[in-house]
Design an enzyme around this catalytic site. Sequence first.
Site, PDB file in Angstrom:
ATOM      1  N   GLU A  56       0.712  -1.118   0.006  1.00  0.00           N
ATOM      2  CA  GLU A  56      -0.104   0.080  -0.035  1.00  0.00           C
ATOM      3  C   GLU A  56       0.693   1.289   0.003  1.00  0.00           C
ATOM      4  OE1 GLU A  56      -2.748   0.296  -0.728  1.00  0.00           O
ATOM      5  OE2 GLU A  56      -3.558  -1.830  -0.694  1.00  0.00           O
ATOM      6  N   THR A  62       2.616   5.658  -6.927  1.00  0.00           N
ATOM      7  CA  THR A  62       3.537   4.850  -7.800  1.00  0.00           C
ATOM      8  C   THR A  62       2.316   3.852  -8.581  1.00  0.00           C
ATOM      9  OG1 THR A  62       5.175   5.069  -6.372  1.00  0.00           O
ATOM     10  CG2 THR A  62       5.313   3.021  -7.932  1.00  0.00           C
ATOM     11  N   TYR A 101       9.604   9.785  -4.221  1.00  0.00           N
ATOM     12  CA  TYR A 101       9.187  10.210  -2.920  1.00  0.00           C
ATOM     13  C   TYR A 101       9.655   9.373  -1.910  1.00  0.00           C
ATOM     14  CZ  TYR A 101       5.380  12.165  -5.823  1.00  0.00           C
ATOM     15  OH  TYR A 101       4.928  12.760  -6.820  1.00  0.00           O
ATOM     16  N   TYR A 139      -5.649   6.794   4.568  1.00  0.00           N
ATOM     17  CA  TYR A 139      -5.771   6.006   3.487  1.00  0.00           C
ATOM     18  C   TYR A 139      -4.983   4.582   4.035  1.00  0.00           C
ATOM     19  CZ  TYR A 139      -4.807   3.311  -0.505  1.00  0.00           C
ATOM     20  OH  TYR A 139      -4.627   2.046  -1.256  1.00  0.00           O
ATOM     21  N   ASP A 157      -9.235   6.857  -2.061  1.00  0.00           N
ATOM     22  CA  ASP A 157      -8.048   7.349  -2.697  1.00  0.00           C
ATOM     23  C   ASP A 157      -8.459   7.785  -4.049  1.00  0.00           C
ATOM     24  OD1 ASP A 157      -8.942   5.141  -4.254  1.00  0.00           O
ATOM     25  OD2 ASP A 157      -7.037   4.252  -4.539  1.00  0.00           O
ATOM     26  N   CYS A 221     -18.723  -2.026 -17.508  1.00  0.00           N
ATOM     27  CA  CYS A 221     -19.216  -1.565 -15.922  1.00  0.00           C
ATOM     28  C   CYS A 221     -19.999  -2.439 -15.079  1.00  0.00           C
ATOM     29  CB  CYS A 221     -19.166  -0.063 -15.623  1.00  0.00           C
ATOM     30  SG  CYS A 221     -19.342   0.425 -13.944  1.00  0.00           S
TER      31      CYS A 221
HETATM   32  N1  ADE Z   1      -4.363   0.916  -5.266  1.00  0.00           N
HETATM   33  C1  ADE Z   1      -3.605   0.790  -4.089  1.00  0.00           C
HETATM   34  N2  ADE Z   1      -3.826  -0.228  -3.542  1.00  0.00           N
HETATM   35  C2  ADE Z   1      -4.484  -1.045  -3.926  1.00  0.00           C
HETATM   36  C3  ADE Z   1      -5.083  -2.281  -3.849  1.00  0.00           C
HETATM   37  N3  ADE Z   1      -4.891  -2.980  -2.638  1.00  0.00           N
HETATM   38  N4  ADE Z   1      -5.739  -2.969  -5.057  1.00  0.00           N
HETATM   39  C4  ADE Z   1      -5.935  -2.168  -6.056  1.00  0.00           C
HETATM   40  N5  ADE Z   1      -5.610  -0.878  -6.281  1.00  0.00           N
HETATM   41  C5  ADE Z   1      -4.884  -0.378  -5.461  1.00  0.00           C
END
Ligand code: ADE
Length: 396
Positions: A56, A62, A101, A139, A157, A221
């Site tokens: 995460e 990124t 970063y 987050y 996010d 979708c």
């Molecule tokens: N972006 C950040 N974490 C994620 C996750 N666990 N699954 C999908 N997209 C993500």
Amino acid sequence: VARAKHGAARSPEPLVPLTGAELRGLQRRLLAWFRRNQRSLPWRGTRDHYRIWISEVMLQQTRVAAALRYYKKFLARFPNVGALARARTESVLEAWAGLGYYSRARNLHRAAREILRRHGGRFPRKPAVARELPGVGRYTAAAVLSIAYGEPLAVLDGNVARVLARLGAVRGRLREPSQWNALEDTAQTILFTSAPGTWNQAMMELGATVCTPRAPSCGRCPVAHFCQALALDCVEQIPEKPKRRAPVRVQLAAAVLLDSKGRTLLVQPKDNPRGVLFSRMWQFPAVEVAEDAETELRRHLHETYGLATAGLIALRPARHAVTFRDITLLPYLLPVVELPRGLRQAVKGKQSDGVGTGAVASVPLAEVERWPTSSATRKIARAAGAGGQPALPFPV
Ligand code: ADE
């Protein structure tokens, strides 16, 4: 429940108004879609708090493709919290080199030490406690706790925010604080509490692969049926684009010193003086320049390192764009008889335009890429011939 916990004035109108039956339908469809269509990613299929935390943090700022390249290597090197906590900062930065970063890497390292010292080696399960760790915000806490421990916390996010905004045809800037708060409430309200980690990942996945910023694939979708933006034919107008800040143009002149043995000088600034853009990674002596790059670099090299610069040779410039900075790298090659062994006494402790204080190291140019450097430093090294043909015939 979430609303009550936040207490004070929150928007009374739900952003995505759904009846109970509609919400269950939306959840069922999204989860079924995710089960069949999710990308197979190395951090999926584990509930290991450490591995999920690392993934995460990497995925913040990124792209998945870039994170993939680093994730396995990072875990091979630091397979658990203890290994990360015991590593030297240098070694963590080296594993992070190129991801950008870099404060993320420093924070990971500090947080690993705290997790080991104060939390018995386990990522804390309580959101408020988790958020005291360096680099762990709302987050990251929600993502790790929901995926690793099944805690009922919704993530918000950019991807999730866009999905929610389209579902509810929400106008205005999503990052505006009151709007973002309302989106957090909405995300929490629609959370599938029986499997919060899977739900969060399904929402992020939908945003990343179907409900994309441009040219979303509404035909594919699973929840198009519930989408207000689609009904109103305004999917691509949502979210409203933030006004772009014009990128700040910066020119950075950098010197690749080279002695007869092929060694160069890297410096690691201790403070972060003006002109040094790459945080505290190892980098070439450099200075931010305005007009006459060559003269300004000569002055910097002379004042800071006591170097004579008669042999300075301009190399091919390179571009380096980071967030809102558009950096032109102006690399120079300077053959030297001997590399400086340190900074001149006169400037030690004083902030000059470039590196004021800090460490220096003499490194074979060909090995610069193995040091903890930023990708800008690697571009400069390559301009000087590291890893390929030398830029010029040597020896000098
Ligand atoms: N972006 C950040 N974490 C994620 C996750 N666990 N699954 C999908 N997209 C993500």
